[in-house]
Structures are given as structure tokens and as C-alpha cells.
Write a protein that holds these residues in place. Structure first.
Motif, mmCIF file in Angstrom:
data_model
loop_
_atom_site.group_PDB
_atom_site.id
_atom_site.type_symbol
_atom_site.label_atom_id
_atom_site.label_comp_id
_atom_site.label_asym_id
_atom_site.label_seq_id
_atom_site.Cartn_x
_atom_site.Cartn_y
_atom_site.Cartn_z
ATOM 1 N N CYS A 15 0.809 -1.223 0.000
ATOM 2 C CA CYS A 15 0.000 0.000 0.000
ATOM 3 C C CYS A 15 0.846 1.280 0.000
ATOM 4 O O CYS A 15 0.296 2.375 -0.007
ATOM 5 C CB CYS A 15 -0.917 0.019 1.221
ATOM 6 S SG CYS A 15 -2.034 -1.397 1.317
ATOM 7 N N ALA A 16 2.163 1.152 0.022
ATOM 8 C CA ALA A 16 3.040 2.309 0.215
ATOM 9 C C ALA A 16 2.981 3.317 -0.924
ATOM 10 O O ALA A 16 2.939 4.522 -0.689
ATOM 11 C CB ALA A 16 4.480 1.845 0.430
ATOM 12 N N SER A 17 2.989 2.862 -2.156
ATOM 13 C CA SER A 17 3.059 3.782 -3.302
ATOM 14 C C SER A 17 1.849 4.699 -3.399
ATOM 15 O O SER A 17 1.957 5.806 -3.933
ATOM 16 C CB SER A 17 3.243 3.002 -4.600
ATOM 17 O OG SER A 17 4.522 2.404 -4.606
ATOM 18 N N GLN A 18 0.711 4.267 -2.876
ATOM 19 C CA GLN A 18 -0.492 5.104 -2.908
ATOM 20 C C GLN A 18 -0.258 6.434 -2.202
ATOM 21 O O GLN A 18 -0.764 7.471 -2.614
ATOM 22 C CB GLN A 18 -1.672 4.361 -2.277
ATOM 23 C CG GLN A 18 -2.965 5.150 -2.255
ATOM 24 C CD GLN A 18 -3.471 5.538 -3.638
ATOM 25 O OE1 GLN A 18 -3.373 4.752 -4.575
ATOM 26 N NE2 GLN A 18 -3.996 6.742 -3.765
ATOM 27 N N SER A 19 0.546 6.422 -1.150
ATOM 28 C CA SER A 19 0.781 7.646 -0.374
ATOM 29 C C SER A 19 1.458 8.738 -1.204
ATOM 30 O O SER A 19 1.222 9.921 -0.971
ATOM 31 C CB SER A 19 1.622 7.347 0.864
ATOM 32 O OG SER A 19 2.924 6.905 0.506
ATOM 33 N N LEU A 20 2.285 8.350 -2.170
ATOM 34 C CA LEU A 20 2.969 9.350 -2.999
ATOM 35 C C LEU A 20 1.966 10.219 -3.756
ATOM 36 O O LEU A 20 2.220 11.406 -3.967
ATOM 37 C CB LEU A 20 3.933 8.672 -3.972
ATOM 38 C CG LEU A 20 5.115 7.944 -3.322
ATOM 39 C CD1 LEU A 20 5.887 7.153 -4.370
ATOM 40 C CD2 LEU A 20 6.009 8.918 -2.586
ATOM 41 N N LYS A 21 0.832 9.646 -4.132
ATOM 42 C CA LYS A 21 -0.211 10.413 -4.830
ATOM 43 C C LYS A 21 -0.828 11.463 -3.912
ATOM 44 O O LYS A 21 -1.402 12.441 -4.370
ATOM 45 C CB LYS A 21 -1.286 9.474 -5.366
ATOM 46 C CG LYS A 21 -0.767 8.550 -6.435
ATOM 47 C CD LYS A 21 -1.814 7.568 -6.890
ATOM 48 C CE LYS A 21 -1.199 6.641 -7.912
ATOM 49 N NZ LYS A 21 -1.773 5.323 -7.898
ATOM 50 N N ASP A 22 -0.708 11.235 -2.599
ATOM 51 C CA ASP A 22 -1.230 12.174 -1.606
ATOM 52 C C ASP A 22 -0.122 13.042 -1.011
ATOM 53 O O ASP A 22 -0.281 13.626 0.061
ATOM 54 C CB ASP A 22 -1.951 11.405 -0.495
ATOM 55 C CG ASP A 22 -3.195 10.706 -1.014
ATOM 56 O OD1 ASP A 22 -3.874 11.262 -1.905
ATOM 57 O OD2 ASP A 22 -3.488 9.588 -0.534
ATOM 58 N N ASN A 23 1.036 13.091 -1.690
ATOM 59 C CA ASN A 23 2.169 13.951 -1.319
ATOM 60 C C ASN A 23 2.808 13.630 0.028
ATOM 61 O O ASN A 23 3.209 14.526 0.770
ATOM 62 C CB ASN A 23 1.790 15.428 -1.379
ATOM 63 C CG ASN A 23 1.537 15.860 -2.801
ATOM 64 O OD1 ASN A 23 2.299 15.523 -3.701
ATOM 65 N ND2 ASN A 23 0.463 16.585 -3.013
ATOM 66 N N PHE A 24 2.895 12.348 0.355
ATOM 67 C CA PHE A 24 3.656 11.943 1.536
ATOM 68 C C PHE A 24 4.138 10.514 1.343
ATOM 69 O O PHE A 24 3.718 9.825 0.423
ATOM 70 C CB PHE A 24 2.833 12.090 2.819
ATOM 71 C CG PHE A 24 1.834 10.994 3.070
ATOM 72 C CD1 PHE A 24 2.146 9.919 3.889
ATOM 73 C CD2 PHE A 24 0.574 11.046 2.500
ATOM 74 C CE1 PHE A 24 1.219 8.916 4.125
ATOM 75 C CE2 PHE A 24 -0.359 10.050 2.721
ATOM 76 C CZ PHE A 24 -0.033 8.971 3.544
ATOM 77 N N PHE A 25 5.060 10.109 2.183
ATOM 78 C CA PHE A 25 5.445 8.711 2.239
ATOM 79 C C PHE A 25 5.984 8.385 3.616
ATOM 80 O O PHE A 25 6.333 9.276 4.398
ATOM 81 C CB PHE A 25 6.427 8.320 1.124
ATOM 82 C CG PHE A 25 7.858 8.744 1.324
ATOM 83 C CD1 PHE A 25 8.817 7.832 1.720
ATOM 84 C CD2 PHE A 25 8.254 10.052 1.078
ATOM 85 C CE1 PHE A 25 10.144 8.209 1.878
ATOM 86 C CE2 PHE A 25 9.570 10.439 1.225
ATOM 87 C CZ PHE A 25 10.522 9.513 1.638
ATOM 88 N N ILE A 26 6.021 7.089 3.924
ATOM 89 C CA ILE A 26 6.460 6.612 5.224
ATOM 90 C C ILE A 26 7.602 5.634 5.007
ATOM 91 O O ILE A 26 7.508 4.737 4.170
ATOM 92 C CB ILE A 26 5.303 5.918 5.969
ATOM 93 C CG1 ILE A 26 4.138 6.894 6.161
ATOM 94 C CG2 ILE A 26 5.783 5.365 7.312
ATOM 95 C CD1 ILE A 26 2.852 6.233 6.628
ATOM 96 N N THR A 27 8.676 5.818 5.773
ATOM 97 C CA THR A 27 9.792 4.880 5.728
ATOM 98 C C THR A 27 9.845 4.085 7.024
ATOM 99 O O THR A 27 9.355 4.530 8.065
ATOM 100 C CB THR A 27 11.157 5.590 5.564
ATOM 101 O OG1 THR A 27 11.479 6.282 6.765
ATOM 102 C CG2 THR A 27 11.163 6.542 4.393
ATOM 103 N N PHE A 28 10.452 2.917 6.925
ATOM 104 C CA PHE A 28 10.739 2.110 8.100
ATOM 105 C C PHE A 28 11.957 1.279 7.773
ATOM 106 O O PHE A 28 12.142 0.881 6.620
ATOM 107 C CB PHE A 28 9.558 1.199 8.457
ATOM 108 C CG PHE A 28 9.361 1.024 9.922
ATOM 109 C CD1 PHE A 28 10.151 0.155 10.657
ATOM 110 C CD2 PHE A 28 8.383 1.732 10.597
ATOM 111 C CE1 PHE A 28 9.972 0.003 12.022
ATOM 112 C CE2 PHE A 28 8.185 1.591 11.957
ATOM 113 C CZ PHE A 28 8.990 0.715 12.678
ATOM 114 N N GLY A 29 12.784 1.031 8.765
ATOM 115 C CA GLY A 29 13.968 0.215 8.571
ATOM 116 C C GLY A 29 13.610 -1.253 8.384
ATOM 117 O O GLY A 29 12.495 -1.694 8.693
ATOM 118 N N VAL A 30 14.565 -2.013 7.873
ATOM 119 C CA VAL A 30 14.412 -3.458 7.706
ATOM 120 C C VAL A 30 13.997 -4.060 9.046
ATOM 121 O O VAL A 30 14.503 -3.674 10.094
ATOM 122 C CB VAL A 30 15.737 -4.080 7.209
ATOM 123 C CG1 VAL A 30 15.685 -5.596 7.241
ATOM 124 C CG2 VAL A 30 16.065 -3.575 5.820
ATOM 125 N N GLY A 31 13.031 -4.973 9.008
ATOM 126 C CA GLY A 31 12.544 -5.606 10.227
ATOM 127 C C GLY A 31 11.249 -5.017 10.739
ATOM 128 O O GLY A 31 10.787 -5.377 11.826
#
Length: 122
Positions: A15-31
């Protein structure tokens, strides 16, 4: 410029890429836990001096630079300890939430595994 954070994206939650259309994104480290990872761009950290993150820094995704305009009170700790950031592409001068980093510019159309993610201080 001094590198304060550098990593490489290794996977993209369903679901991550959808956020780019709303001008934001979320990162998280491996794990990252699976239920969170579905909404995140997962990355593997190489340089972590996240305590140096502040307004005036520059975030780079691939070859694109984004000036950091504000940093929430928990963003440094979240990035340092978890690789977690919520990034808004709205240029706000005051952070919306404690874990949010605001940058100037338009969100990238996509973020693929293998792309670099960095933060620099002048």
C-alpha cells in the motif's frame, strides 16, 4: 555537505506507493512489523547520524533534492532508532505531528528498491 543519514530502499509495501499520490510517504527500517511494512518504503541504513536532522537539511531520493522545512520533535529519534519517518511534501514551516518531516517540492511518482535515500546538512 555532511551526510547525516544514508540508506537504500530494499522493498515497497503493498500500500506504500499510494501515499505518494497524496504527497507523503512513510519509511521504516528493515525488520518492520508486517502490518506496518505494508504501508512503508523499507530501507537498509548505511550512515545514521539522525540527531543532526533539522530544518535547513536536504533530503535526497535518488537524484532529486528536497529542502527540509520542518522536523517534528520525535522524528530524529524515530529515524535513528527505527528508520521510521513520515515525510510530507508540502513545505510546511511547522511540523504537523511529532514524527513528521516536511520538505519542499513534489513527491516522486515512484520509489523503487535500490534507490538511495539520504539526508545532508550544509
Amino acid at each position: 555537505m555532511k551526510t547525516i543519514y544514508e540508506s537504500t530502499f530494499v522493498s515497497v509495501g503493498v500500500c506504500a506507493s499510494q501515499s505518494l499520490k497524496d504527497n507523503f510517504f512513510i519509511t521504516f527500517g528493515v525488520g518492520a512489523p508486517k502490518d506496518i511494512a505494508d504501508y512503508c518504503f523499507i530501507h537498509r541504513n548505511e550512515i545514521n547520524e539522525a540527531d543532526g536532522l533539522s530544518a535547513g537539511a536536504v533530503m535526497t531520493i535518488g537524484e532529486q533534492d528536497y529542502p527540509v522545512t520542518s522536523v517534528g520533535s520525535k522524528a530524529r529519534e524515530n529515524l535513528r532508532d527505527l528508520g521510521h519517518l513520515a515525510v510530507r511534501f508540502d513545505g510546511a514551516e511547522q511540523a504537523e505531528f511529532p514524527g513528521t518531516v516536511h520538505v519542499a517540492g513534489c513527491a516522486p511518482a515512484s520509489i523503487e528498491p535500490g534507490r538511495k535515500f539520504s539526508l545532508f546538512r550544509k
